[in-house]
Design a protein around this motif. Structure first.
Motif, PDB file in Angstrom:
ATOM      1  N   THR A 168     -26.597   0.942  -5.435  1.00  0.00           N
ATOM      2  CA  THR A 168     -25.151   0.907  -4.896  1.00  0.00           C
ATOM      3  C   THR A 168     -25.130   0.327  -3.597  1.00  0.00           C
ATOM      4  OG1 THR A 168     -25.500   3.076  -3.976  1.00  0.00           O
ATOM      5  CG2 THR A 168     -24.699   3.117  -6.233  1.00  0.00           C
ATOM      6  N   GLN A 178       0.871  -1.074   0.040  1.00  0.00           N
ATOM      7  CA  GLN A 178      -0.079   0.051   0.119  1.00  0.00           C
ATOM      8  C   GLN A 178       0.912   1.255   0.015  1.00  0.00           C
ATOM      9  OE1 GLN A 178      -2.843  -0.699  -1.115  1.00  0.00           O
ATOM     10  NE2 GLN A 178      -4.264  -0.132   0.478  1.00  0.00           N
ATOM     11  N   THR A 196      -7.032   5.441  -5.260  1.00  0.00           N
ATOM     12  CA  THR A 196      -8.316   5.431  -5.625  1.00  0.00           C
ATOM     13  C   THR A 196      -8.428   4.150  -6.731  1.00  0.00           C
ATOM     14  OG1 THR A 196      -7.985   6.692  -7.474  1.00  0.00           O
ATOM     15  CG2 THR A 196      -8.714   7.899  -5.621  1.00  0.00           C
ATOM     16  N   SER A 197      -7.316   3.591  -6.911  1.00  0.00           N
ATOM     17  CA  SER A 197      -7.301   2.395  -7.872  1.00  0.00           C
ATOM     18  C   SER A 197      -8.009   1.211  -7.256  1.00  0.00           C
ATOM     19  CB  SER A 197      -5.684   1.855  -8.360  1.00  0.00           C
ATOM     20  OG  SER A 197      -5.350   1.389  -7.207  1.00  0.00           O
ATOM     21  N   LYS A 198      -8.659   0.327  -8.002  1.00  0.00           N
ATOM     22  CA  LYS A 198      -9.420  -0.963  -7.527  1.00  0.00           C
ATOM     23  C   LYS A 198      -8.174  -1.939  -6.504  1.00  0.00           C
ATOM     24  CE  LYS A 198     -12.078  -4.913  -9.018  1.00  0.00           C
ATOM     25  NZ  LYS A 198     -11.157  -5.873  -8.106  1.00  0.00           N
ATOM     26  N   THR A 199      -7.058  -2.040  -7.304  1.00  0.00           N
ATOM     27  CA  THR A 199      -6.065  -2.766  -6.554  1.00  0.00           C
ATOM     28  C   THR A 199      -5.798  -2.199  -5.006  1.00  0.00           C
ATOM     29  OG1 THR A 199      -5.162  -3.497  -8.383  1.00  0.00           O
ATOM     30  CG2 THR A 199      -3.727  -3.558  -6.427  1.00  0.00           C
ATOM     31  N   TYR A 200      -5.781  -0.920  -4.875  1.00  0.00           N
ATOM     32  CA  TYR A 200      -5.523  -0.126  -3.626  1.00  0.00           C
ATOM     33  C   TYR A 200      -6.768  -0.281  -2.783  1.00  0.00           C
ATOM     34  CZ  TYR A 200      -4.126   3.273  -0.291  1.00  0.00           C
ATOM     35  OH  TYR A 200      -3.722   3.906   1.126  1.00  0.00           O
ATOM     36  N   ILE A 201      -7.917  -0.317  -3.429  1.00  0.00           N
ATOM     37  CA  ILE A 201      -9.244  -0.428  -2.373  1.00  0.00           C
ATOM     38  C   ILE A 201      -9.514  -1.817  -1.935  1.00  0.00           C
ATOM     39  CG2 ILE A 201     -11.719  -0.177  -2.513  1.00  0.00           C
ATOM     40  CD1 ILE A 201     -11.486   2.145  -4.539  1.00  0.00           C
ATOM     41  N   ASP A 202      -9.222  -2.690  -2.871  1.00  0.00           N
ATOM     42  CA  ASP A 202      -9.061  -4.023  -2.466  1.00  0.00           C
ATOM     43  C   ASP A 202      -8.095  -4.562  -1.334  1.00  0.00           C
ATOM     44  OD1 ASP A 202     -11.332  -4.464  -4.277  1.00  0.00           O
ATOM     45  OD2 ASP A 202      -9.864  -5.499  -5.865  1.00  0.00           O
ATOM     46  N   ARG A 203      -7.128  -4.052  -1.656  1.00  0.00           N
ATOM     47  CA  ARG A 203      -5.813  -4.349  -0.614  1.00  0.00           C
ATOM     48  C   ARG A 203      -6.426  -3.698   0.806  1.00  0.00           C
ATOM     49  NH1 ARG A 203      -1.171  -2.004  -3.057  1.00  0.00           N
ATOM     50  NH2 ARG A 203      -1.118  -3.797  -4.461  1.00  0.00           N
ATOM     51  N   ARG A 249      -9.269  -3.436   1.783  1.00  0.00           N
ATOM     52  CA  ARG A 249     -10.499  -4.264   2.283  1.00  0.00           C
ATOM     53  C   ARG A 249      -9.674  -5.559   3.018  1.00  0.00           C
ATOM     54  NH1 ARG A 249     -14.654  -3.638  -2.474  1.00  0.00           N
ATOM     55  NH2 ARG A 249     -15.644  -1.863  -1.856  1.00  0.00           N
TER      56      ARG A 249
END
Length: 625
Positions: A488, A124, A131-138, A140
């Motif tokens: 949503t 991270q 704001t990328s999907k990878t960052y958000i998934d990580r 979580r």
């Protein structure tokens, strides 16, 4: 009968290794259709006859690890359910070893979580975008693992189901159980002593696909305890289809081990054996002889996909072609006496007609295992309760209906009947609920799973699983005025179930047949250890959408990738190596005849390669343009 008759000394050699006073370990090469299970059972019966009382007096058992629950049941049955033999899958065996050591498990999980969280945080910190999907998934994952870490101190005992999903706070995953067991066996002298004292003989079927870490741990125990421990491995490296198996199994076997070999194939006809011998010729040169006097038929159908094709229609037509060229009219598609093998489950779902139920749920990672083995609680409601109830109703078997309702309905729970002043009325209400559910099929109707769920929830006939309760409650209010739902806020899991529940019940029944191995469809990976008279193997990389296997590369229709070339140069496994083994496994399932259907946009390349390798003769290849 072939002249390549196999010597009975193979069983004698294995039996000699199971000497409790002078144990010896062994690796049995057992090629496809070689009667491996028969040998295993015969040896164990002989062992029981001469040694079982001594084993029982010492409170010890022979452990047999098999590949599937079905294989476990078969071996248990053949051994008369003798408790001196502990027959299990690898996950069940691993859990049996570690389940009583909660404090040690807790330490292992804590350390593992701390390392995983630290690694994720490092990644991270180096991320280019927050704001990328990878960052958000990580993020979580970090949150989820941190919560689990915080909850560890409150867990007194871990739980685990080898045959289902494990999603509770105190649950262990399938991967964790294997990893913990491997670690304990490899590094704990106490665990090694416990293992050997309890199971002085450990036999592992399909050892080439047993997790590498666990196999290494077993090898270590054998090296340390060779004078009191016999490790027996049954397998064939050419039939390794999973990447987490021990890749070099068979190469590093110590000289002190016995190395018996079963090289006669009693399953396949001569023509199929000739094909599979050619497929593996460049791998290790091992060949099988034929154990039966039957020629057999093999055909390669090459379908040009440069135009749009109706695959279901083509496969039905090719079944008819096979019926003509074999003279075996059970190849006719309407009889469903063939086994069609696809590379992935969604391909089988499409052909089997149950995609509407299957696809959305299979996209949910935590559901995959339970969906494929039928243990998912929301599946069992429809498969184990509703389906047999309706079948019994349609057949007029009211006694069976009553038995199902008594077994599953919360309306007839003992604690409910105990406090009820009029139990007869409760029983009548349950019977009425069953009749009202059956009415959904009135006049040949085919209700959706959503219709069925709504009725079950309305009457309380069966317990609605927690995952389906929000949907059931919403369905119960369908006639009421409700506020619009913000899309949503919809849980992806609920969304997946919403889609699946639109499936008609008749299509859901096809899914039940599929997971019960009663369908004419199966997957290349899922049929190892099984056999069928008539096999149709579907080769279709484009529809499979995967990257681990490539039949186009295997048949020369597609160039190797840079990664393949790099791995090849380093002597590492390539996608072609994996695909060749999978192709070997699928072809070796056929007991009478074999049809291979290759979908490709390069039909001439596929044909040239097949002929160049001497896999097929010119008259065995049929082009479909």
């Amino acid at each position: 009968m072939s002249n390549n008759a196999e010597s009975p000394s193979v069983n004698d050699e294995i039996y000699a290794c199971l000497n409790l006073d002078n144990p010896k370990s062994f690796f049995l090469f057992a090629g496809a259709g070689s009667g491996k299970t028969r040998s295993l059972v015969e040896v164990l019966k002989l062992f029981r006859e001469h040694n079982i009382q001594r084993l029982r007096k010492g409170g010890k058992k022979v452990a047999i690890i098999t590949y599937t629950n079905a294989a476990c049941d078969e071996i248990k049955h053949r051994l008369d359910f003798d408790s001196a033999f502990f027959v299990s899958t690898i996950h069940s065996f691993a859990w049996e070893l570690i389940k009583h050591y909660s404090n040690d498990i807790k330490k292992w999980v804590r350390l593992s979580l701390e390392m995983e969280i630290a690694d994720l945080k490092v990644k991270q910190g180096g991320a280019r975008s927050t704001t990328s999907k990878t960052y958000i998934d990580r993020a979580r994952k970090i949150e989820s693992k941190t919560k689990r870490l915080d909850a560890l101190s409150s867990i007194k005992k871990f739980i685990y189901n080898p045959n289902g999903d494990n999603i509770g706070r105190d649950s262990l995953s399938h991967t964790e159980v294997i990893s913990i067991a491997a670690d304990f066996i490899q590094n704990s002298p106490l665990m090694q002593s416990i293992l050997v004292r309890k199971y002085p003989i450990l036999l592992i079927d399909e050892s080439q696909d047993t997790k590498k870490a666990l196999m290494d741990a077993f090898f270590h125990v054998q090296d340390q305890k060779f004078d009191c421990f016999s490790l027996g491995m049954f397998g064939d490296t050419m039939q390794r289809i999973y990447t987490d198996g021990k890749q070099d199994l068979g190469e590093g076997i110590p000289d002190s081990w016995a190395k018996p070999s079963k090289t006669i194939n009693y399953r396949c006809p001569k023509r199929v054996i000739k094909l599979i011998n050619k497929i593996r010729a460049d791998v290790d040169g091992k060949e099988q002889g034929c154990g039966k006097d039957e020629e057999g038929v093999v055909r390669l159908f090459i379908v040009d996909t440069s135009r749009i094709v109706d695959k279901s229609m083509i496969e039905a037509e090719l079944s008819s072609v096979m019926a003509d060229c074999t003279g075996d009219f059970e190849w006719a598609p309407s009889l469903s006496a063939i086994k069609v093998l696809t590379l992935e489950h969604h391909m089988a779902a499409s052909r089997g007609g149950f995609s509407q139920f299957f696809d959305s749920l299979y996209a949910v990672d935590k559901y995959k295992t339970g969906l494929l083995d039928g243990t998912l609680s929301s599946v069992t409601l429809f498969a184990n309760q509703v389906l047999p109830l309706i079948d019994a109703k349609i057949s007029g078997e009211e006694f069976a209906v009553s038995s199902i309702v008594r077994k599953y309905s919360p309306l007839l729970k003992k604690d409910v009947l105990k406090v009820c002043t009029q139990p007869v009325e409760i029983i009548r209400a349950a019977g009425k609920a069953a009749t009202e559910l059956h009415s959904l099929w009135k006049d040949g109707a085919d209700p959706s799973l959503s219709d069925i769920l709504r009725e079950v929830h309305r009457t309380g006939l069966f317990q609605v699983p927690e995952a389906l309760l929000p949907i059931a409650e919403r369905l119960g209010k369908i006639d009421e005025v409700v506020e619009d739902i913000d899309d949503t806020d919809i849980d992806p899991v609920i969304e997946a179930w919403e889609a699946a529940l639109q499936c008609p019940f008749s299509r859901f029944k096809e899914y039940v047949k599929y997971i019960s191995k009663e369908s004419m469809f199966g997957t290349h990976q899922g049929i190892k250890g099984l056999e069928f008279p008539r096999v149709m193997v579907i080769l279709d990389d484009e529809e499979a959408r995967g990257f681990m296997f490539s039949y186009e590369k295997l048949f020369g229709a597609k160039d190797l990738s840079d990664t393949d070339l790099q791995n090849e140069a380093k002597g590492n496994e390539t996608s072609i190596d994996r695909t060749r083994r999978l192709f070997y496994v699928t072809c070796s399932r056929a007991k009478k005849s074999l049809a291979i259907v290759a979908y490709t946009q390069e039909p001439q390349k596929v044909k040239s390669y097949a002929l160049g390798q001497n896999w097929f003769d010119e008259n065995e290849i049929i082009e479909i343009n």
